[in-house]
Motif scaffolding. Structure first.
Motif, PDB file in Angstrom:
ATOM      1  N   PHE A 135       2.309 -11.740 -13.064  1.00 44.24           N
ATOM      2  CA  PHE A 135       3.315 -11.056 -12.256  1.00 44.24           C
ATOM      3  C   PHE A 135       2.637 -10.326 -11.096  1.00 44.24           C
ATOM      4  O   PHE A 135       3.117 -10.373  -9.967  1.00 44.24           O
ATOM      5  CB  PHE A 135       4.107 -10.052 -13.108  1.00 44.24           C
ATOM      6  N   TYR A 136       1.536  -9.659 -11.382  1.00 39.54           N
ATOM      7  CA  TYR A 136       0.786  -8.994 -10.319  1.00 39.54           C
ATOM      8  C   TYR A 136      -0.597  -8.591 -10.809  1.00 39.54           C
ATOM      9  O   TYR A 136      -0.822  -8.391 -12.002  1.00 39.54           O
ATOM     10  CB  TYR A 136       1.519  -7.752  -9.777  1.00 39.54           C
ATOM     11  N   VAL A 137      -1.520  -8.521  -9.876  1.00 43.66           N
ATOM     12  CA  VAL A 137      -2.797  -7.839 -10.042  1.00 43.66           C
ATOM     13  C   VAL A 137      -2.947  -7.000  -8.783  1.00 43.66           C
ATOM     14  O   VAL A 137      -2.996  -7.544  -7.671  1.00 43.66           O
ATOM     15  CB  VAL A 137      -3.989  -8.812 -10.171  1.00 43.66           C
ATOM     16  N   GLU A 138      -2.983  -5.687  -8.944  1.00 47.94           N
ATOM     17  CA  GLU A 138      -3.003  -4.806  -7.772  1.00 47.94           C
ATOM     18  C   GLU A 138      -4.044  -3.702  -7.940  1.00 47.94           C
ATOM     19  O   GLU A 138      -4.327  -3.269  -9.075  1.00 47.94           O
ATOM     20  CB  GLU A 138      -1.630  -4.161  -7.560  1.00 47.94           C
ATOM     21  N   ILE A 139      -4.568  -3.254  -6.815  1.00 42.43           N
ATOM     22  CA  ILE A 139      -5.476  -2.114  -6.789  1.00 42.43           C
ATOM     23  C   ILE A 139      -4.853  -1.036  -5.907  1.00 42.43           C
ATOM     24  O   ILE A 139      -4.659  -1.238  -4.702  1.00 42.43           O
ATOM     25  CB  ILE A 139      -6.869  -2.527  -6.278  1.00 42.43           C
ATOM     26  N   LEU A 140      -4.526   0.088  -6.530  1.00 44.78           N
ATOM     27  CA  LEU A 140      -3.779   1.152  -5.857  1.00 44.78           C
ATOM     28  C   LEU A 140      -4.491   2.484  -6.035  1.00 44.78           C
ATOM     29  O   LEU A 140      -5.329   2.645  -6.930  1.00 44.78           O
ATOM     30  CB  LEU A 140      -2.366   1.266  -6.442  1.00 44.78           C
ATOM     31  N   ASN A 141      -4.117   3.453  -5.198  1.00 45.77           N
ATOM     32  CA  ASN A 141      -4.593   4.809  -5.446  1.00 45.77           C
ATOM     33  C   ASN A 141      -3.639   5.523  -6.391  1.00 45.77           C
ATOM     34  O   ASN A 141      -2.634   4.949  -6.825  1.00 45.77           O
ATOM     35  CB  ASN A 141      -4.797   5.583  -4.134  1.00 45.77           C
ATOM     36  N   ARG A 142      -3.927   6.770  -6.716  1.00 50.89           N
ATOM     37  CA  ARG A 142      -3.123   7.488  -7.718  1.00 50.89           C
ATOM     38  C   ARG A 142      -1.699   7.771  -7.232  1.00 50.89           C
ATOM     39  O   ARG A 142      -0.829   8.106  -8.036  1.00 50.89           O
ATOM     40  CB  ARG A 142      -3.821   8.796  -8.120  1.00 50.89           C
ATOM     41  N   ASP A 143      -1.477   7.663  -5.915  1.00 51.79           N
ATOM     42  CA  ASP A 143      -0.133   7.805  -5.364  1.00 51.79           C
ATOM     43  C   ASP A 143       0.582   6.461  -5.247  1.00 51.79           C
ATOM     44  O   ASP A 143       1.650   6.366  -4.667  1.00 51.79           O
ATOM     45  CB  ASP A 143      -0.187   8.478  -3.984  1.00 51.79           C
ATOM     46  N   PHE A 144      -0.047   5.411  -5.777  1.00 53.60           N
ATOM     47  CA  PHE A 144       0.512   4.058  -5.810  1.00 53.60           C
ATOM     48  C   PHE A 144       0.631   3.431  -4.424  1.00 53.60           C
ATOM     49  O   PHE A 144       1.545   2.654  -4.148  1.00 53.60           O
ATOM     50  CB  PHE A 144       1.848   4.036  -6.562  1.00 53.60           C
ATOM     51  N   ASN A 145      -0.319   3.754  -3.564  1.00 54.82           N
ATOM     52  CA  ASN A 145      -0.467   3.065  -2.286  1.00 54.82           C
ATOM     53  C   ASN A 145      -1.607   2.068  -2.406  1.00 54.82           C
ATOM     54  O   ASN A 145      -2.610   2.327  -3.075  1.00 54.82           O
ATOM     55  CB  ASN A 145      -0.768   4.070  -1.168  1.00 54.82           C
ATOM     56  N   GLN A 146      -1.457   0.904  -1.744  1.00 52.56           N
ATOM     57  CA  GLN A 146      -2.479  -0.135  -1.840  1.00 52.56           C
ATOM     58  C   GLN A 146      -3.789   0.313  -1.222  1.00 52.56           C
ATOM     59  O   GLN A 146      -3.814   1.036  -0.224  1.00 52.56           O
ATOM     60  CB  GLN A 146      -1.988  -1.412  -1.156  1.00 52.56           C
ATOM     61  N   LEU A 147      -4.877  -0.133  -1.824  1.00 55.81           N
ATOM     62  CA  LEU A 147      -6.208   0.173  -1.339  1.00 55.81           C
ATOM     63  C   LEU A 147      -6.909  -1.114  -0.905  1.00 55.81           C
ATOM     64  O   LEU A 147      -6.802  -2.148  -1.579  1.00 55.81           O
ATOM     65  CB  LEU A 147      -7.053   0.834  -2.437  1.00 55.81           C
ATOM     66  N   ALA A 148      -7.610  -1.042   0.194  1.00 57.44           N
ATOM     67  CA  ALA A 148      -8.451  -2.169   0.616  1.00 57.44           C
ATOM     68  C   ALA A 148      -9.798  -2.113  -0.085  1.00 57.44           C
ATOM     69  O   ALA A 148     -10.443  -3.147  -0.300  1.00 57.44           O
ATOM     70  CB  ALA A 148      -8.642  -2.146   2.129  1.00 57.44           C
ATOM     71  N   HIS A 149     -10.229  -0.906  -0.449  1.00 61.78           N
ATOM     72  CA  HIS A 149     -11.504  -0.711  -1.126  1.00 61.78           C
ATOM     73  C   HIS A 149     -11.342   0.305  -2.254  1.00 61.78           C
ATOM     74  O   HIS A 149     -10.527   1.218  -2.165  1.00 61.78           O
ATOM     75  CB  HIS A 149     -12.581  -0.231  -0.136  1.00 61.78           C
TER      76      HIS A 149
END
Length: 273
Positions: free
Chosen positions: A234-248
């Motif tokens: 369904f998804y694989v995502e890397i986010l910060n603690r505020d649930f915004n996407q991170l590039a790194h």
């Protein structure tokens, strides 16, 4: 341990106590993950309340509400052995009326990740949680980090509605082989359970990549997807603690999240870095 089903009876009962209250809301089919929440609540509070309520409003049409594991008597015994003071065991009619006021999840954060494939799911989650928190009025409420999106949205609701309860996040509990504990694991056949281990393996691989200095989100996600294949992702995502996407990767501010389907069972997991 006292068992109460009526919200009004519970509210009246709690008027007799002037102490800190720890609250662990559950949908039943309790396991070691739930016990870890109860233990943390006991460490930090004078009185511990657990609720068992299979909430119908967070299940979409054709989901697993009717077959969701039910272990009422075993759950009661487990709560008693764990030192729970009050078990709140309401019926649907105790919680919901015909013409309901409801809470709506945020238009962005409530409709990404799990919310993308389950639109409206988090409306039901937030509605029942605010009801339960208003009934119990706890000092602290305990939620597992495994359901990171749910945890984030509940924390957001508490903040935006100016509620006084403290939301406590508790680390995920795993089997010895790494599989995150979940009531839905009961659906898995032996071969499916073996396939489900790819989830923890993909997260371990991500951790190894980070420790080796790989911080690029796309590279880490690509490696995870290779390990998860051929599961339905369904998804694989890397986010910060505020649930915004991170590039790194940002150490101390990153959650790597994954949700897959194994057979007909949806399983999610994550790591916090």
């Amino acid at each position: 341990m006292k068992i109460i089903s009526s919200p009004l009876e519970l509210k009246n009962y709690l008027k007799n106590y002037n102490c800190s209250v720890g609250f662990v809301p559950t949908m039943g089919a309790l396991h070691e993950g739930h016990i870890s929440l109860i233990k943390k609540a006991k460490e930090q509070n004078d009185l511990v309340i657990v609720s068992i309520f299979l909430n119908p409003t967070q299940f979409l049409k054709d989901e697993d509400l009717d077959k969701y594991p039910k272990k009422d008597e075993a759950d009661k015994k487990l709560c008693q052995l764990s030192g729970v003071d009050v078990l709140f065991f309401p019926h649907v009619d105790d919680i919901y009326a015909e013409d309901e006021v409801s809470v709506l999840a945020p238009k962005v954060r409530g409709y990404v990740l799990e919310g993308s494939s389950r639109p409206g799911h988090f409306n039901g989650v937030l509605t029942v949680v605010i009801k339960l928190l208003n009934i119990v009025n706890p000092t602290r409420a305990y939620f597992g980090k495994k359901d990171a999106q749910q945890l984030n949205l509940i924390s957001l609701m508490v903040k935006q509605f100016f509620m006084s309860v403290e939301i406590v996040a508790v680390d995920t509990v795993r089997e010895k082989d790494g599989l995150a504990l979940s009531s839905r694991n009961a659906y898995l056949t032996p071969s499916q359970r073996e396939e489900a281990l790819k989830i923890a393996s993909s997260l371990r691989n991500a951790t190894v990549m980070v420790t080796r200095g790989v911080l690029d989100a796309k590279e880490i996600i690509s490696g995870m997807r290779e390990i998860l294949s051929p599961l339905h992702i369904f998804y694989v995502e890397i986010l910060n603690r505020d649930f915004n996407q991170l590039a790194h990767i940002e150490i101390g501010n990153t959650i790597i999240l994954v949700e897959v389907k194994v057979g007909t069972t949806r399983l999610l997991d994550n790591i916090w870095l």
